[in-house]
Scaffold this active site. Sequence first.
Site, PDB file in Angstrom:
ATOM      1  CG  HIS A   1      42.170  89.647   0.110  1.00 26.44           C
ATOM      2  ND1 HIS A   1      41.427  88.457   0.161  1.00 26.44           N
ATOM      3  CD2 HIS A   1      43.298  89.105   0.635  1.00 26.44           C
ATOM      4  CE1 HIS A   1      42.048  87.382   0.320  1.00 26.44           C
ATOM      5  NE2 HIS A   1      43.557  87.815   0.657  1.00 26.44           N
TER       6      HIS A   1
HETATM    7 ZN   LIG Z   1      47.167  85.562  -0.065  1.00 24.25          ZN
END
Ligand SMILES: [Zn+2]
Length: 398
Positions: free
Chosen positions: A142
């Site tokens: 992320h």
């Molecule tokens: Zn995840």
Amino acid sequence: MVGSEEVGATKPEWTLVWDNRFREYAFGPDHPFTEESRWLAVRLMEAEGLFAHGAPRSGALVHTVPVATRGELERFHEVSYLDLVEQASHIRQSFPLDQGDTPSFLGCYEAAARIARGTITAADSVFDGPPRAFNPGGGLHHAHADRASGFCIFNDLGITIATQLRTAGRRVAYIDIDAHHGDGVMYGFYEEGRVLDIDFHQDGRTLFPGTGAVEETGRGDGTGLKINVPLPPGAGDDAFRALFRRIVPPMLRSFRPDLLLLQNGVDAHVDDGLAGLALTPASYSEVVTSLRALAHELCHGRLVVTGGGGYTAANVSRVLARVGRVLSGEEIDPSERKELPRSWRTEFESTLGSSAPLEWLDSGMPTRSARAPSWTHMLIGEIEEALGRPLPEETNDS
Ligand SMILES: [Zn+2]
């Protein structure tokens, strides 16, 4: 190779990259992400004899991993963000590095940069060592160029892909099976024609980070090379495996990568605490077994696997240890009911203070595949419409 050790009598087929200092990537006891469950996976692989001297499929170990250099981190991250993390890393007081889920901690820069170096090392090793490599501590997909996100401070995958592209000119096929969309990686290479990105995840309308719609197919040179497969909550093995088989092998064959990179997050597991998908261990074994064969067919066997999400230690440790077994060359029986080593169970309980599982596979876990639900055909149609072309044809052996 830094700090590596070949322990087998025969030439190893794979490398495990794990430095115990990866455990320093720790947000505190109340945070859902912990490298302890990844460490327990490593301990389970060891207890299974995957590095035992003279064992038939013994792997190579890299157990000393330095902190990635500034120059390495800058291949993906912006200087101002690296400065911010470095400053925060010296301060005992914690403060959020993103909207709130990813707090700083003392030493966070070094801890995140060491994990990043672990994945760089794993990718390098498949070109000058055994063909397969595994960093169970990595998979922090992320983190963006300019910010932390979703428990991820530095994007070890993005840094590694950038290293492969810019220092060696290699083509990378990235496959992401974490329950959450791998937004940091996808947007980091959205216009890059040398990165194929196929991402299976719970539909962003129902789960963080909200991205990864079918329509996001890349831009510029990257057009048509970013394939998002959003799954509705509750989707399980039958849907996932049918979609994986229809999309991944033909796309890889048409892309012709130099390297396969798998983010093997375990939070799509049916018993995960954070996400709502329903994969069983059988799907995880199939993915790695399939990619092992595709790597052999397409790119001299070069396959790099990282960990990722996963918030139930009993599942994360067992699934990742099974990944190691597949990478070692073992053929896994999906219905295997083998007991876990007692020494490992004791270690699990003393580390986490909770009961350890008894067997590799929990009783009641379905192991047989039924027909894929009809919505999978509609989803393939939507993906093809977004791409503006049909997916390449399947071949019988996939
Ligand atoms: Zn995840």
